[in-house]
Design a protein around this motif. Structure first.
Motif, PDB file in Angstrom:
ATOM      1  N   THR A  49       0.880  -1.169   0.000  1.00  7.96           N
ATOM      2  CA  THR A  49       0.000   0.000   0.000  1.00  7.96           C
ATOM      3  C   THR A  49       0.911   1.211   0.000  1.00  7.96           C
ATOM      4  OG1 THR A  49      -0.071  -0.274   2.390  1.00  7.96           O
ATOM      5  CG2 THR A  49      -2.059  -0.858   1.186  1.00  7.96           C
ATOM      6  N   LEU A  52       1.825   5.321   4.464  1.00 12.79           N
ATOM      7  CA  LEU A  52       0.745   5.990   5.187  1.00 12.79           C
ATOM      8  C   LEU A  52       1.310   6.760   6.357  1.00 12.79           C
ATOM      9  CD1 LEU A  52      -1.898   3.114   5.083  1.00 12.79           C
ATOM     10  CD2 LEU A  52      -1.848   5.196   3.708  1.00 12.79           C
ATOM     11  N   VAL A  56       0.183   3.411  11.968  1.00 15.87           N
ATOM     12  CA  VAL A  56      -0.637   2.629  11.032  1.00 15.87           C
ATOM     13  C   VAL A  56      -1.299   1.467  11.783  1.00 15.87           C
ATOM     14  CG1 VAL A  56      -0.638   1.213   8.950  1.00 15.87           C
ATOM     15  CG2 VAL A  56       0.810   3.256   9.077  1.00 15.87           C
ATOM     16  N   ASP A  58      -3.633  -1.805  11.198  1.00 17.80           N
ATOM     17  CA  ASP A  58      -4.162  -2.714  10.177  1.00 17.80           C
ATOM     18  C   ASP A  58      -5.517  -3.238  10.608  1.00 17.80           C
ATOM     19  OD1 ASP A  58      -2.314  -3.163   7.902  1.00 17.80           O
ATOM     20  OD2 ASP A  58      -0.905  -3.469   9.550  1.00 17.80           O
ATOM     21  N   SER A 110      -3.310   6.231  10.647  1.00 21.79           N
ATOM     22  CA  SER A 110      -3.777   5.706   9.362  1.00 21.79           C
ATOM     23  C   SER A 110      -4.362   4.316   9.564  1.00 21.79           C
ATOM     24  CB  SER A 110      -2.625   5.628   8.358  1.00 21.79           C
ATOM     25  OG  SER A 110      -2.243   6.932   7.947  1.00 21.79           O
ATOM     26  N   ARG A 112      -5.347   1.019   7.679  1.00 22.99           N
ATOM     27  CA  ARG A 112      -5.117   0.275   6.439  1.00 22.99           C
ATOM     28  C   ARG A 112      -6.072  -0.908   6.479  1.00 22.99           C
ATOM     29  NH1 ARG A 112       1.022  -0.824   5.547  1.00 22.99           N
ATOM     30  NH2 ARG A 112       0.762  -1.884   7.523  1.00 22.99           N
ATOM     31  N   ALA A 154     -12.911   4.688   5.530  1.00 20.46           N
ATOM     32  CA  ALA A 154     -12.202   4.070   4.411  1.00 20.46           C
ATOM     33  C   ALA A 154     -13.236   3.242   3.682  1.00 20.46           C
ATOM     34  CB  ALA A 154     -11.056   3.188   4.917  1.00 20.46           C
ATOM     35  N   TRP A 173      -7.894   2.761   2.586  1.00 23.66           N
ATOM     36  CA  TRP A 173      -7.195   3.332   3.723  1.00 23.66           C
ATOM     37  C   TRP A 173      -7.649   4.754   3.954  1.00 23.66           C
ATOM     38  CZ3 TRP A 173      -4.919   1.344  -0.669  1.00 23.66           C
ATOM     39  CH2 TRP A 173      -4.453   2.267  -1.606  1.00 23.66           C
ATOM     40  N   THR A 175      -6.395   8.342   6.481  1.00 24.24           N
ATOM     41  CA  THR A 175      -5.532   8.931   7.501  1.00 24.24           C
ATOM     42  C   THR A 175      -6.329   9.996   8.240  1.00 24.24           C
ATOM     43  OG1 THR A 175      -3.549   8.521   6.184  1.00 24.24           O
ATOM     44  CG2 THR A 175      -3.378  10.184   7.916  1.00 24.24           C
TER      45      THR A 175
END
Ligand SMILES: [Cu+2]
Length: 204
Positions: A49, A52, A56, A58, A110, A112, A154, A173, A175
């Motif tokens: 990806t 970011l 981050v 996930d 962020s 993801r 997202a 994603w 942010t």
């Protein structure tokens, strides 16, 4: 074969057995770690990806059509056999939002988001009132929860921010700047929240 070779073969065999046992053990451990869908554990492989910003987190979205093992798992998948009573009109079954970590530092965060399910999903970030657990929101007759106060979402396949949903097998994603507090990550497509698509994320 020379008899001299036997001990080393035996050793080799023992080593292989040990490896098999170890592998089996780690598989069980993995299943135990990620199999408890009430929990928040989900790691899985990282997909490429863009870089970011900030911390981050996930997030993995799953449903009965997808499962954690990737591909088209059948009824024997980890979520197999479970059904949700009255979980809305789309027959969503059980679906989950799994977060790689339960807490993150305040500031730039962020998310993801990987959709490992078979259906399209999304991820909306909502504030979670004090004392309220994730999953306790009222669901309207449209199968959705109130998104008032949303900090962002997202919901774009292979892209950032808001879109038409994250298609199966793709990632989206976003942010955000998150103040300290409790947040609930939800999929708000009709019926999905009731099917279990919610998770708490705390910001310290
Ligand atoms: Cu969903």
């Amino acid at each position: 074969m020379s008899p001299l070779r036997r001990p080393s073969r035996r050793l080799l065999l023992a080593g292989m057995l040990a490896a098999v046992v170890l592998a089996a053990g780690s598989t069980v451990g993995l299943a135990a770690g990620s199999g408890a869908f009430g929990g928040q554990a989900a790691t899985g492989t990282r997909a490429p990806t863009p870089a970011l910003a900030g911390a981050v987190v996930d997030v993995t979205l799953t449903d009965m059509g997808g499962g954690m093992m990737g591909g088209r798992s059948g009824p024997g998948s980890m979520m197999g056999g479970q059904t949700m009573g009255g979980s809305g009109r789309i027959g969503m079954g059980v679906a989950r939002v799994l977060v790689s970590q339960g807490a993150v530092s305040a500031g730039t965060v962020s998310l993801r988001v990987r959709n490992q399910g078979a259906a399209t999903h999304e991820l909306v970030v909502l504030p979670l009132p004090a004392g309220q657990p994730a999953g306790a929101r009222a669901v309207g007759t449209d199968g959705q929860v109130d998104e008032t106060g949303s900090l962002g979402e997202a919901s774009r396949s292979c892209g950032a921010g808001e879109g038409d949903g994250i298609a199966a097998g793709t990632m989206g994603w976003v942010t955000l700047t998150l103040q300290s507090g409790r947040y609930e990550l939800v999929c708000n497509l009709p019926g999905h929240y009731q099917a279990g698509m919610h998770a708490e994320l705390d910001v310290n």
